[in-house]
Every structure is written in structure tokens, then in C-alpha cells.
Write a protein that holds these residues in place. Sequence first.
Motif, PDB file in Angstrom:
ATOM      1  N   GLY A   1       0.904  -1.213  -0.006  1.00  0.00           N
ATOM      2  CA  GLY A   1       0.021  -0.227  -0.154  1.00  0.00           C
ATOM      3  C   GLY A   1       1.037   1.247  -0.051  1.00  0.00           C
ATOM      4  O   GLY A   1       1.721   1.427   0.562  1.00  0.00           O
ATOM      5  N   VAL A   2       0.518   2.348  -0.803  1.00  0.00           N
ATOM      6  CA  VAL A   2       1.199   3.492  -0.750  1.00  0.00           C
ATOM      7  C   VAL A   2       0.209   4.794  -0.472  1.00  0.00           C
ATOM      8  O   VAL A   2      -0.553   4.860  -1.112  1.00  0.00           O
ATOM      9  N   ILE A   3       0.347   5.548   0.533  1.00  0.00           N
ATOM     10  CA  ILE A   3      -0.439   6.242   0.704  1.00  0.00           C
ATOM     11  C   ILE A   3       0.351   7.656   0.732  1.00  0.00           C
ATOM     12  O   ILE A   3       1.548   8.117   1.006  1.00  0.00           O
ATOM     13  N   ARG A   4      -0.253   8.581  -0.133  1.00  0.00           N
ATOM     14  CA  ARG A   4       0.180   9.951  -0.406  1.00  0.00           C
ATOM     15  C   ARG A   4      -0.811  11.055   0.381  1.00  0.00           C
ATOM     16  O   ARG A   4      -1.929  10.981  -0.071  1.00  0.00           O
ATOM     17  N   MET A   5      -0.223  11.918   0.855  1.00  0.00           N
ATOM     18  CA  MET A   5      -1.240  12.960   1.346  1.00  0.00           C
ATOM     19  C   MET A   5      -0.704  14.316   0.501  1.00  0.00           C
ATOM     20  O   MET A   5       0.154  14.605  -0.081  1.00  0.00           O
TER      21      MET A   5
END
Lengths: 187, 110
Positions: A107-111
Motif C-alpha cells: 500500500g502506498v499512501i500519499r497526502m
Amino acid sequence: MAVLTAEEGTSLIDPEFYYRHGYPTRYRFFGDHRGQTIWFNPETQPRGPVQIGGFMAGATALAAKGLLDTPHGREYYGLFPTLFMLGNPLQNFSHVVYPVDAGTARGVIRMYWAGEAENATELFARHAGLTMMRDLHAEDIDVIEDGYAGLSSGAIEHIHFQTQEALCRHLYNTVTEKVRALQAEAS
Amino acid sequence: MAALPAGFRALEPFVERWALAGEAARAAARSAASDAERLEFYQAAQPLMQAALAHLDGKPIGSLTGCDAALMRLMLSLANVYHSVEVLGDAEAENARMRARLQFTDHAPY
């Protein structure tokens, strides 16, 4: 577009049940895609002076840019198959789940924020929000891995998706349709 | 030579450990510190937070250097540590175990 609200889906259960457990209040389906309206606890309060300061500074900066008021603030969008985005301008993030192999995903989370921070207070607010979001997302890892392990064990042959799992059901059905269409095309 | 601007020298003992460049380094410092070390930093930095940010707001955020950059980094460490102190409390150790698997990819300017 199909819409299912908590009230419509709870004919046998008091809607308060959904609110107590923090379940989404609405589910929507856009063809292959899906979305839900996140429940908001009106009794939630920041816990301390730094969290309060971060929230206030972040909200003030967004308001100055005309970005605080949005009809999408509680919407969680799921683009088929695994791109998710929360519409909240204070905690706007995307989460992409990439398959690594049959039993592993990453999983890659970008804000996201609008432009560069204009001053130190705004930068501080962004980082305070970043910390909270990282800590929250980290809590999901054990749950996801336990889910993978359970499914992989073969102990469960059937899953009965309930109303609050409508997005999972929709994803499952969409994947099934696409696989069958591909198989039909190949044959 | 002072490491921090005038008015914030009380935070000088924390510069080496907490005025770190990059979000990944600050998050690692948070996880590596003991509860007592995090609380000590929080109790020193939180009362100066508003004054520090007001001081830094008067300067161009894209080009802080020297003492000002160090103060900004201390504040960004506070933006990390507060969640352990104000929110997680006894759950900090368990959360640290879980977040160790959610690594930062750094794009932060400080």
C-alpha cells in the motif's frame, strides 16, 4: 449511479447501531467504482494543545484559500480496482494498493495539500496532520495481514457480506464479471 | 554560537536529538525515544510552540537557514511527538511497532 444509505440498509437494525460502530452512512456505486460517506463523530474533540493548534492552523489556511468548505469532505472514493481517496481537505490522501504476488500487496499512501505551505504555521499544521494519518493507517496493517492469512488458510469457504461491506461486495462482483468476460473472450 | 534564535534558547538541549532534517528522521527519533524523553521534549517545546511559529512566520518559509531552520525542525518534531503524548498515551509502544512498517518517503523541505 446507485445509492444505498444506512437508513435504507438497516430495516432490521436501528440506524443508531451503525452510528455507534462508526460505519459509513451512505454507499454509492459508479459503474465499476464505489464510494462511501464516512461517519463523523460530533463528540470528537482534539486531545491537547498541539493537536488543537494544528487543526486550527490547518483549517485557517484552507479557509483563506477557499478550500475548507467542500461537499466531498466526508466522501471516500474507491476507483476500480484499488485506488482510494478521501475528499477531506484537511486530511486529503490517496491510498493505492499494488499486488506484489498472489499473497502479498503493498500500500502506498500519499497526502496532498494545495501548493506549498505559505508560512511556518501552515507547514506545522500539515505535519501534525501527517503524523496523525500515519499513525492511523499503521493500525490497519495487522488487520489487513490477519485478513489475508485467514483467507489464505482456506478455513472459510464463504463470506457473507453485510450492508456495511457493500463496497467489498461490489469489488468482488466487479472482479468476477471482468474475469468471466476475459475467460469468455479467450475461449 | 547559539543554535536557536533568541527567546528559544531553553530548547537548545533538544537540538541535537530533535532538530533533525527530514520527516523520516524525525519519525525515527520519535519511535527511538523513551516515553520520558518524548515527554521531556514535549513539555519544553509545547509552551513555546505559538511563539516559535509566530517568529518563523515572519520569515520566508522556503529559505530558512541556521537558527531559524533548527527551530523549524524542532517544531516539526513536536508535530510528531505530540501524537504520542496527547493522543496515544499507553498505546504509543504498540503503535510504534505498527508504524515501523509504514515508512516515510521524504519530500519535506526541512
